[in-house]
Enzyme design. Structure first.
Site, short mmCIF file in Angstrom:
data_model
loop_
_atom_site.label_atom_id
_atom_site.label_comp_id
_atom_site.label_asym_id
_atom_site.label_seq_id
_atom_site.Cartn_x
_atom_site.Cartn_y
_atom_site.Cartn_z
N PRO A 1 0.69 -0.97 -0.28
CA PRO A 1 0.14 0.09 -0.40
C PRO A 1 0.58 1.18 -0.12
CG PRO A 1 0.06 -0.84 2.56
CD PRO A 1 1.05 -2.29 1.78
N CYS A 2 1.65 1.14 -0.71
CA CYS A 2 2.48 2.39 -0.97
C CYS A 2 1.06 3.95 -0.86
CB CYS A 2 3.04 2.80 -2.64
SG CYS A 2 2.11 2.49 -3.86
N HIS A 3 -0.22 3.53 -1.74
CA HIS A 3 -0.78 5.07 -1.12
C HIS A 3 -0.99 5.73 0.15
CE1 HIS A 3 -3.65 1.09 -0.51
NE2 HIS A 3 -4.43 2.39 0.60
#
Length: 180
Positions: free
Chosen positions: A146-148
């Site tokens: 989950p780089c967001h």
């Protein structure tokens, strides 16, 4: 997410699937080790395939590839809390530093956010916030990794290389913050 120019030709037993979610078609491809790439929702199945399969030789479509993961992705986009942290991923071919950063990012819980600096500290490289940003920009497995959920040091949103850019990042964070 890595750019198409940075992708290397991949061969071997690579399977993929594309399926409908609330915001559009989502796709992922896998090796025997785990998920190799994902493509966040796009309007057409063909556009997901074009992005997802760039540089992959002879991928095999499998409608029933990891059905539980498909269900989790669909449910995530319906606004439910999903934990992807146990999903097997294939990070082979990436540098040890990149693997370490992506594995640490994978542990960021649904609805939480951290900064590039904090992630750098978690991986034992406190002065590498910029390098962390580079790893996030080339994340081949967004959503599962989950780089967001990673923000600039001052807590503001900054670059997001997935289709839709910052609007997609904002939408995903909003989806997670509105989950009961």
């Amino acid at each position: 997410m890595e750019s198409l120019k940075e992708r290397h030709i991949m061969t071997g037993d690579i399977k993929y699937t594309v399926f409908k979610t609330r915001p559009g078609y989502f796709g992922f491809c896998c090796t025997e080790k785990g998920v190799l790439r994902t493509c966040l929702p796009l309007k057409t199945k063909e556009s997901v395939e074009d992005y997802l399969l760039a540089g992959i030789v002879n991928p095999v479509f499998d409608k029933n590839l990891l059905p539980s993961l498909q269900t989790q992705v669909i449910v995530y986009y319906e606004g439910h809390c999903i934990d992807f942290s146990k999903t097997p991923v294939d990070l082979s071919g990436l540098t040890p530093f990149t693997q370490k950063v992506l594995r640490a990012c994978m542990k960021i819980r649904y609805g939480n956010k951290i900064t590039y600096k904090h992630l750098a500290e978690q991986v034992g490289s406190p002065n590498s916030a910029r390098a962390i940003g580079g790893v996030m920009a080339r994340n081949p497995i967004p959503l599962i990794i989950p780089c967001h959920r990673v923000l600039s040091t001052n807590g503001s949103l900054c670059g997001f290389s997935a289709h839709g850019g910052l609007d997609t990042k904002k939408w995903m964070l909003s989806l997670e913050s509105n989950t009961p």
